[in-house]
Scaffold this motif. Structure first.
Motif, short mmCIF file in Angstrom:
data_model
loop_
_atom_site.label_atom_id
_atom_site.label_comp_id
_atom_site.label_asym_id
_atom_site.label_seq_id
_atom_site.Cartn_x
_atom_site.Cartn_y
_atom_site.Cartn_z
N ILE A 12 0.84 -1.20 0.00
CA ILE A 12 0.00 0.00 0.00
C ILE A 12 0.87 1.24 0.00
O ILE A 12 0.61 2.20 -0.72
CB ILE A 12 -0.96 0.00 1.22
N VAL A 26 -1.50 -7.53 -1.52
CA VAL A 26 -1.90 -6.57 -0.50
C VAL A 26 -2.75 -7.29 0.54
O VAL A 26 -3.75 -7.92 0.20
CB VAL A 26 -2.71 -5.40 -1.13
N SER A 29 -7.13 -4.39 4.13
CA SER A 29 -8.46 -4.31 3.52
C SER A 29 -9.06 -2.91 3.63
O SER A 29 -9.99 -2.59 2.93
CB SER A 29 -9.40 -5.32 4.17
N LEU A 38 -8.86 -1.58 -4.50
CA LEU A 38 -8.42 -2.91 -4.06
C LEU A 38 -9.36 -3.95 -4.64
O LEU A 38 -10.58 -3.76 -4.66
CB LEU A 38 -8.42 -3.02 -2.54
N ASP A 40 -9.93 -8.37 -4.72
CA ASP A 40 -9.52 -9.65 -4.14
C ASP A 40 -8.81 -10.55 -5.14
O ASP A 40 -9.23 -10.65 -6.29
CB ASP A 40 -10.73 -10.42 -3.60
N ARG A 146 -5.09 -9.29 -1.80
CA ARG A 146 -5.67 -8.41 -2.82
C ARG A 146 -4.58 -7.85 -3.72
O ARG A 146 -3.39 -7.98 -3.44
CB ARG A 146 -6.41 -7.26 -2.13
N TYR A 147 -5.00 -7.20 -4.76
CA TYR A 147 -4.10 -6.37 -5.54
C TYR A 147 -4.69 -4.96 -5.52
O TYR A 147 -5.89 -4.78 -5.32
CB TYR A 147 -3.87 -6.89 -6.96
N GLY A 148 -3.82 -3.99 -5.67
CA GLY A 148 -4.28 -2.62 -5.55
C GLY A 148 -3.61 -1.69 -6.53
O GLY A 148 -2.50 -1.95 -6.99
#
Length: 186
Positions: A12, A26, A29, A38, A40, A146-148
């Motif tokens: 992040i 990541v 959340s 973000l 999932d 996750r990816y962000g």
């Protein structure tokens, strides 16, 4: 596109400071960063693993926190420079800190400590007899990964970012990112 990786709150931070456009893995959340998106990837299950030569390798009963506290825990340092976090540490426990999950695996394989590892990353080492999975009294830990990315102020994503985001929607890509890891020492 700048692709970054990190540990705990590090991904992040990479996005919010502009060091990366896209971060994979990541674990956070909730964040108050404006424009941060973000999505999932899936869940990762952690297992407790020790080298066959580690004293805990021969314990037959589930390992309690009291038993764990008597042994050095190998941990990965949060890659964030500002707001750091930690997971799974016991007060007063001896810790050995490394800078990546692969370094953590290597330390545990060498018997320098014990600790929790992503099951998919530990699996090849377990199959090769280099690590043993042990039952602990703590609940099994699953972490949603996750990816962000940060939505541009003009609202328009570049072609490279659009391509990556399309790839990351694929269940095949998601499974590969969660399950398929290179094991450089096997």
């Amino acid at each position: 596109i700048k692709l970054g990786s990190g540990v705990l709150t590090g991904p992040i931070e990479c996005i919010t400071t502009g060091r990366a456009d896209l971060a994979l893995g990541v674990a956070a959340s909730n964040t108050s960063t404006a424009g941060l998106q973000l999505q999932d990837l899936g869940d990762i299950t952690f297992v407790f693993a020790v080298a066959p030569t580690h004293p805990l390798a021969h314990i037959e009963t589930p390992i309690s926190d009291e038993m764990l506290q008597a042994h050095r825990l190998v941990v990965v340092a949060d890659s964030a420079q500002r707001e750091r976090t930690s997971m799974g540490l016991l007060n007063g426990q001896d810790i050995f800190t490394v800078d990546s999950v692969q370094a953590k695996i290597n330390a545990q394989v060498r018997g320098l400590g014990c600790g929790f590892l992503p099951e998919a990353m530990a699996r090849p080492y377990v199959e090769a007899g280099l690590l043993h999975i042990k039952t602990v009294t703590r609940p099994t830990r699953q972490v949603r990964i996750r990816y962000g990315w940060k939505k541009p102020s003009n609202g328009s994503l570049g072609k490279a970012m659009q391509w990556w985001l399309e790839q990351l929607e694929s269940p095949v890509t998601q499974q590969a990112l969660l399950e398929k890891h290179l094991c450089p020492h096997l």
